[in-house]
Design an enzyme around this catalytic site. Structure first.
Site, PDB file in Angstrom:
ATOM      1  N   ALA A  51     -35.588  44.130   9.068  1.00 13.02           N
ATOM      2  CA  ALA A  51     -36.256  44.100   7.768  1.00 13.02           C
ATOM      3  C   ALA A  51     -36.395  45.480   7.140  1.00 13.02           C
ATOM      4  O   ALA A  51     -36.430  45.603   5.918  1.00 13.02           O
ATOM      5  CB  ALA A  51     -37.628  43.446   7.908  1.00 13.02           C
ATOM      6  N   THR A  52     -36.472  46.527   7.958  1.00  5.95           N
ATOM      7  CA  THR A  52     -36.546  47.876   7.383  1.00  5.95           C
ATOM      8  C   THR A  52     -35.289  48.144   6.564  1.00  5.95           C
ATOM      9  O   THR A  52     -35.355  48.618   5.424  1.00  5.95           O
ATOM     10  CB  THR A  52     -36.715  48.940   8.488  1.00  5.95           C
TER      11      THR A  52
ATOM     12  N   ASN B 186     -48.894  42.213   7.004  1.00  4.12           N
ATOM     13  CA  ASN B 186     -48.730  42.299   8.457  1.00  4.12           C
ATOM     14  C   ASN B 186     -50.028  42.640   9.196  1.00  4.12           C
ATOM     15  O   ASN B 186     -50.160  42.345  10.372  1.00  4.12           O
ATOM     16  CB  ASN B 186     -47.652  43.334   8.812  1.00  4.12           C
TER      17      ASN B 186
ATOM     18  N   GLN C 112     -43.458  38.427   7.605  1.00  2.04           N
ATOM     19  CA  GLN C 112     -44.568  37.769   8.302  1.00  2.04           C
ATOM     20  C   GLN C 112     -44.798  36.329   7.839  1.00  2.04           C
ATOM     21  O   GLN C 112     -45.679  35.662   8.365  1.00  2.04           O
ATOM     22  CB  GLN C 112     -45.857  38.579   8.102  1.00  2.04           C
TER      23      GLN C 112
ATOM     24  N   SER D 156     -36.764  39.157   9.154  1.00  3.53           N
ATOM     25  CA  SER D 156     -36.499  39.772  10.448  1.00  3.53           C
ATOM     26  C   SER D 156     -36.454  38.677  11.497  1.00  3.53           C
ATOM     27  O   SER D 156     -37.169  37.686  11.382  1.00  3.53           O
ATOM     28  CB  SER D 156     -37.624  40.752  10.773  1.00  3.53           C
ATOM     29  N   ALA D 157     -35.628  38.852  12.535  1.00  3.66           N
ATOM     30  CA  ALA D 157     -35.549  37.826  13.580  1.00  3.66           C
ATOM     31  C   ALA D 157     -36.666  37.954  14.609  1.00  3.66           C
ATOM     32  O   ALA D 157     -37.169  36.956  15.115  1.00  3.66           O
ATOM     33  CB  ALA D 157     -34.188  37.895  14.279  1.00  3.66           C
ATOM     34  N   HIS D 158     -37.079  39.193  14.904  1.00  2.00           N
ATOM     35  CA  HIS D 158     -37.990  39.345  16.053  1.00  2.00           C
ATOM     36  C   HIS D 158     -39.430  38.929  15.769  1.00  2.00           C
ATOM     37  O   HIS D 158     -40.243  38.862  16.675  1.00  2.00           O
ATOM     38  CB  HIS D 158     -37.920  40.770  16.633  1.00  2.00           C
TER      39      HIS D 158
ATOM     40  N   THR E 146     -19.464  45.956  11.792  1.00  4.37           N
ATOM     41  CA  THR E 146     -19.080  44.779  12.578  1.00  4.37           C
ATOM     42  C   THR E 146     -20.293  43.902  12.836  1.00  4.37           C
ATOM     43  O   THR E 146     -21.344  44.396  13.252  1.00  4.37           O
ATOM     44  CB  THR E 146     -18.474  45.211  13.927  1.00  4.37           C
TER      45      THR E 146
ATOM     46  N   CYS F  45     -46.179  49.984  13.872  1.00 13.11           N
ATOM     47  CA  CYS F  45     -45.499  51.194  13.394  1.00 13.11           C
ATOM     48  C   CYS F  45     -46.464  52.348  13.209  1.00 13.11           C
ATOM     49  O   CYS F  45     -46.089  53.504  13.313  1.00 13.11           O
ATOM     50  CB  CYS F  45     -44.812  50.915  12.059  1.00 13.11           C
TER      51      CYS F  45
END
EC number: 2.8.1.7
Length: 404
Positions: free
Chosen positions: A75-76, A155, A183, A203-205, A243, A328
């Site tokens: 996401a960043t 967040n 979020q 974001s995936a995580h 890639t 962060c």
């Protein structure tokens, strides 16, 4: 029950075992290890097929066309690509951007960089409950405004902004809207058509997928143009070269598929856990909830415990993995800038803890947490001279402290 108990799902989630299983099938010689851009043999075709399926799964969760999904490293990068990409492409139209003081650093620092390049940015201040009014946003718009960037769910305090209304406003003024939905995606319904957004970061995580992979939704109709920030082989329709990491993309797709399937049931279960935690601690004296309790994502509870130092509380709660801000910024001893923007004083901001629960949180863990919090607060306050003064009826705001 295993200790410590993980209550920091807003920082990251463990990968769901079903996701890990799918990812492992894309790594070795007997799996889908090919380069999705290799068009001349089966290894490439199979990898491309796996990426296409994942792209569909990501698009389905937010009601988008798969051609509107651009995979990024997280996401960043999505926030950087959206904000800088739009700012640079539409610079001829105007150089003014509207955002808020409670955004994630990936948005704030990107805007700061654009200010150094000669752009103007307006940073909106939220109401004490963390929300923004439509009037506030409308009042900040100018003729040269090209972009509004507002997060869907915060967040730190978990409040949900009314993006649909903001989207309606921006569209009527022909201004692009970027939303950081890290979020909210997978936790509450997100539909890019209903929300009327032009760009949306994911974001995936934060959805039980792997770290290091994310996506940016870029609207096709009406078409949103971006200037690429990463140049190379022209992957992702020229918007983001590099890639494609098949295993991470497949993991993200599977994570988003599961989230879509389980969102309603999981949302109710996690909401009940949050309520259980709040019910267990809300009668402690001088405890305040940060952010609106109604317009809030299910898994977030941000609480200030007055007259207790946040760092010492986190130490006392060593059996709970919690944080006092975003991951962060958790290494800095500065009070949370999000809570300061809500109008909290330094002391209250310093004494706040974010509890965030998720897919693997149990009732047993919440009950253990409640007991631990109650015991720790009692113990720490007994040692606190400020608590003693407060109990004696001293108004601490009127005390003149000696400065050394």
């Amino acid at each position: 029950m295993k200790l410590p108990i993980y209550l920091d799902y807003s920082a990251t989630c463990p990968v769901d075992p079903r996701v890990a299983e799918k990812m492992m099938q894309c790594l070795t010689m007997d799996g889908l290890f090919g380069n999705p851009a290799s068009r001349s043999h089966r290894f490439g075709w199979q990898a491309e097929e796996a990426v296409d399926l994942a792209r569909n799964q990501v698009a389905e969760l937010i009601g988008a066309d798969p051609r509107e999904i651009v995979f990024t490293s997280g996401a960043t990068e999505s926030n950087n690509l959206a904000i800088k990409g739009v700012a640079h492409f539409y610079a001829g139209k105007g150089k003014h951007i509207v955002t808020s003081k409670t955004e994630h650093k990936a948005v704030l620092d990107t805007c700061r960089q654009l200010e150094r390049e000669g752009y103007e940015v307006t940073y909106l201040e939220p109401m004490p409950n963390g929300l923004f009014t439509l009037e506030q946003i409308e009042g900040a718009l100018r003729d040269d405004t090209i972009l509004v960037s507002i997060m869907h769910v915060n967040n730190e305090i978990g409040v949900v902004q009314n993006i649909a209304a903001i989207g309606e406003l921006c569209r009527s003024r022909k201004i692009l809207l970027h939303v950081d939905a890290v979020q909210s995606v997978g936790k509450i319904p997100v539909d890019v058509e209903a929300l009327k957004v032009d760009l949306l970061s994911m974001s995936a995580h934060k959805v039980y997928g792997p770290k290091g992979i994310g996506a940016l939704y870029v609207r096709r109709k009406p078409r949103v143009r971006l200037e690429a920030q990463m140049h190379g082989g022209g992957h992702e329709r020229g918007m983001r070269s590099g890639t494609l990491p098949t295993h991470q993309i497949v993991g993200m797709g599977e994570a988003f598929r599961i989230a879509k399937e389980e969102m309603v049931s999981e949302g109710q279960r996690i909401m009940a856990l949050r309520q259980r935690l709040w019910d267990g601690i809300k009668d402690i004296e001088a405890v305040y909830i940060n952010g609106d309790l109604e317009q809030r994502v299910p898994g977030n509870l941000n609480v200030s415990f007055a007259y207790v130092e946040g760092e010492s509380l986190i130490m006392a709660l060593k059996d709970l993995a919690v944080s006092s801000g975003s991951a962060c910024t958790s290494a800095s001893l500065e009070p949370s800038y999000v809570l300061r923007a809500l109008g909290l004083n330094d002391e209250l901001a310093h004494s706040s803890i974010r509890f965030s629960m998720g897919r693997f949180t149990t009732e047993e863990e919440i009950d253990y947490a409640i007991k631990l919090i109650r015991d720790s607060i009692g113990r720490l306050r007994e040692m606190s001279p400020l608590w003693e003064m407060y109990k004696d009826g001293v108004d601490l705001n009127t005390v003149e402290w000696a400065h050394h």
